[in-house]
Design an enzyme around this catalytic site. Sequence first.
Site, PDB file in Angstrom:
ATOM      1  N   HIS A   1       0.823  -1.150  -0.117  1.00 26.02           N
ATOM      2  CA  HIS A   1      -0.156   0.042  -0.032  1.00 26.02           C
ATOM      3  C   HIS A   1       0.767   1.211  -0.088  1.00 26.02           C
ATOM      4  CE1 HIS A   1      -3.055   2.814   1.118  1.00 26.02           C
ATOM      5  NE2 HIS A   1      -4.105   1.905   0.684  1.00 26.02           N
TER       6      HIS A   1
ATOM      7  N   GLU B   1      -7.855  -5.619   0.174  1.00 30.04           N
ATOM      8  CA  GLU B   1      -8.567  -6.340  -0.896  1.00 30.04           C
ATOM      9  C   GLU B   1      -8.182  -7.904  -0.737  1.00 30.04           C
ATOM     10  OE1 GLU B   1      -9.996  -4.686  -2.736  1.00 30.04           O
ATOM     11  OE2 GLU B   1      -8.606  -3.431  -3.861  1.00 30.04           O
TER      12      GLU B   1
HETATM   13  N1  COA Z   1       3.960  -7.380  -4.835  1.00 25.74           N
HETATM   14  C1  COA Z   1       5.151  -7.445  -5.098  1.00 25.74           C
HETATM   15  N2  COA Z   1       6.073  -6.259  -4.911  1.00 25.74           N
HETATM   16  C2  COA Z   1       5.401  -5.200  -4.549  1.00 25.74           C
HETATM   17  C3  COA Z   1       4.193  -5.138  -4.074  1.00 25.74           C
HETATM   18  C4  COA Z   1       3.259  -6.478  -4.297  1.00 25.74           C
HETATM   19  N3  COA Z   1       1.914  -6.449  -4.037  1.00 25.74           N
HETATM   20  N4  COA Z   1       3.752  -3.941  -3.675  1.00 25.74           N
HETATM   21  C5  COA Z   1       4.888  -3.394  -3.876  1.00 25.74           C
HETATM   22  N5  COA Z   1       5.786  -3.945  -4.375  1.00 25.74           N
HETATM   23  C6  COA Z   1       7.217  -3.569  -4.582  1.00 25.74           C
HETATM   24  C7  COA Z   1       7.504  -2.909  -5.887  1.00 25.74           C
HETATM   25  O1  COA Z   1       7.731  -3.959  -7.016  1.00 25.74           O
HETATM   26  C8  COA Z   1       8.560  -1.935  -5.614  1.00 25.74           C
HETATM   27  O2  COA Z   1       9.593  -2.478  -5.542  1.00 25.74           O
HETATM   28  P1  COA Z   1      11.239  -1.791  -6.299  1.00 25.74           P
HETATM   29  O3  COA Z   1      11.123  -0.446  -5.609  1.00 25.74           O
HETATM   30  O4  COA Z   1      11.976  -2.680  -5.866  1.00 25.74           O
HETATM   31  O5  COA Z   1      10.772  -1.741  -7.751  1.00 25.74           O
HETATM   32  C9  COA Z   1       8.266  -1.265  -4.262  1.00 25.74           C
HETATM   33  O6  COA Z   1       7.486  -2.598  -3.606  1.00 25.74           O
HETATM   34  C10 COA Z   1       7.382  -0.286  -4.054  1.00 25.74           C
HETATM   35  O7  COA Z   1       6.229  -0.399  -4.941  1.00 25.74           O
HETATM   36  P2  COA Z   1       5.523   0.763  -5.547  1.00 25.74           P
HETATM   37  O8  COA Z   1       4.716   0.227  -6.713  1.00 25.74           O
HETATM   38  O9  COA Z   1       6.545   1.895  -5.879  1.00 25.74           O
HETATM   39  O10 COA Z   1       4.621   1.304  -4.527  1.00 25.74           O
HETATM   40  P3  COA Z   1       3.389   2.010  -4.471  1.00 25.74           P
HETATM   41  O11 COA Z   1       2.914   2.781  -3.157  1.00 25.74           O
HETATM   42  O12 COA Z   1       3.425   2.984  -5.869  1.00 25.74           O
HETATM   43  O13 COA Z   1       2.208   1.118  -4.980  1.00 25.74           O
HETATM   44  C11 COA Z   1       0.218  -0.483  -4.834  1.00 25.74           C
HETATM   45  C12 COA Z   1       1.223   0.651  -3.959  1.00 25.74           C
HETATM   46  C13 COA Z   1      -0.748  -0.818  -4.072  1.00 25.74           C
HETATM   47  C14 COA Z   1      -0.133  -0.188  -5.930  1.00 25.74           C
HETATM   48  C15 COA Z   1       1.312  -1.838  -4.787  1.00 25.74           C
HETATM   49  O14 COA Z   1       1.637  -1.990  -3.349  1.00 25.74           O
HETATM   50  C16 COA Z   1       0.611  -2.923  -5.416  1.00 25.74           C
HETATM   51  O15 COA Z   1       0.853  -2.840  -6.681  1.00 25.74           O
HETATM   52  N6  COA Z   1      -0.002  -3.808  -4.958  1.00 25.74           N
HETATM   53  C17 COA Z   1      -0.728  -5.084  -5.416  1.00 25.74           C
HETATM   54  C18 COA Z   1      -1.985  -4.660  -6.022  1.00 25.74           C
HETATM   55  C19 COA Z   1      -2.863  -4.407  -4.945  1.00 25.74           C
HETATM   56  O16 COA Z   1      -3.131  -5.340  -3.842  1.00 25.74           O
HETATM   57  N7  COA Z   1      -3.664  -3.320  -4.748  1.00 25.74           N
HETATM   58  C20 COA Z   1      -4.789  -2.934  -3.973  1.00 25.74           C
HETATM   59  C21 COA Z   1      -4.475  -1.517  -3.179  1.00 25.74           C
HETATM   60  S1  COA Z   1      -5.526  -1.537  -1.949  1.00 25.74           S
END
Ligand code: COA
Length: 387
Positions: free
Chosen positions: A266, A324
């Site tokens: 998140h 989720e």
């Molecule tokens: N699985 C694997 N790796 C993950 C992850 C996940 N669910 N969530 C974050 N990461 C990793 C990213 O690959 C990134 O790694 P890196 O810096 O080595 O490339 C790091 O953690 C940070 O991720 P980032 O996408 O920059 O974080 P964010 O704050 O922009 O994104 C979400 C937040 C929710 C979009 C992200 O955690 C995600 O995609 N989760 C899965 C989808 C989900 O459950 N969404 C519902 C949200 S309520």
Amino acid sequence: MSTTSSGKSPASSGLEGVVVANTEMSDVDGQIGRLTVRGYDIEELAGRATFEEVTYLLWHGTLPTAEQLAQFGRELASYRQLPDETVAAIELAAKRMGPMDALRFAVASLTADDKDSDDDSREANLTRATMLVARVPVIIANYQRLRSGERPIAPHNDLGVAANYLYGLTGKEPQASEVRGLDTYLVTVADHGMNASTFTARVIGSTASDMVSAVTGAIGALKGPLHGGAPGPALTMIEEIGTPDRAEAWMKDALAKGKRIMGFGHRVYKVRDPRAEVLYQAAVELADETDEREALELAKAVEEAGVKVLQEAKPGRNLNTNVEFYTALLLRELGLSPDLFSPTFGIGRTAGWAAHILEHRAGGRIIRPQSEYVGPRDLHYVPVAER
Ligand code: COA
């Protein structure tokens, strides 16, 4: 503070850390895992208040009295009849559109019977907000029935939003425990700070466009798997894993293939999302009736494996379960098919979107940020024949 060569503040990737509005709606404290909705911790409301009570709270700032709640319930019921344009949109959508596309398509038509479309007063916008919260679940239920080859069911006006949604899907009056489970879910997701779809709604609302347009745009934002589209894939993952002993290896393999683990991570929460616990508890309450005890134990094992594997793969990122993950389990217990999870999220969040639009319309300015141009300059046009 550092500035760019053009004197602007540097862009924040994904607007991380940028505050875009003052709001009285809700606050997400990601360090300690606390969600406050209009002054109440989410644990105070979820499982106790109905969705209607929390919708009223968001829009008016106080919980309704019994009389206000009854009046609000009658108003909601009075809007369940859909305009012909929306009925036609759902019929078309059921033929070959997925549920979120269908919802976006049908909601977009809801301006059809707005007789006072030029009236931008708070009162008129509250009426539109009520209309949207009343109709979004009817749209989803009617779509679901039509695509399953069944006829839509006329709304049951003695039932509240959660009960009527379940009734509209199945034609059977739901058990009190099911209604309570769905109310808990809708309350838990009703509002959540400046998430992507709420921001979208506020941006559209800030242009003085209409509330239906703002909610239509917000549905588009919610559809994405990084936002509201995750619970279906989270359930698929749990089902694919199948038994607790396979969880760790499955997660490692997924990460090695560069996949994201759905239901984890998140932007704001650095600890477990408090909504995960609330929904887990609601799922536990229903588990005996629905024979889902084993599935919940599996989910717990998957959660533990996920946190461990993500901690090893992304140290310092604090990737925990988000809303989720247990949404998937709870909504499956309520008999919903996985591709209805995201639209059902939309039912709850419509209350929050509308609340933010009302708040912004009450004094906010048009949202119009800037960008830093990083492309070339001083190019000269070359006629097409000479390129
Ligand atoms: N699985 C694997 N790796 C993950 C992850 C996940 N669910 N969530 C974050 N990461 C990793 C990213 O690959 C990134 O790694 P890196 O810096 O080595 O490339 C790091 O953690 C940070 O991720 P980032 O996408 O920059 O974080 P964010 O704050 O922009 O994104 C979400 C937040 C929710 C979009 C992200 O955690 C995600 O995609 N989760 C899965 C989808 C989900 O459950 N969404 C519902 C949200 S309520």
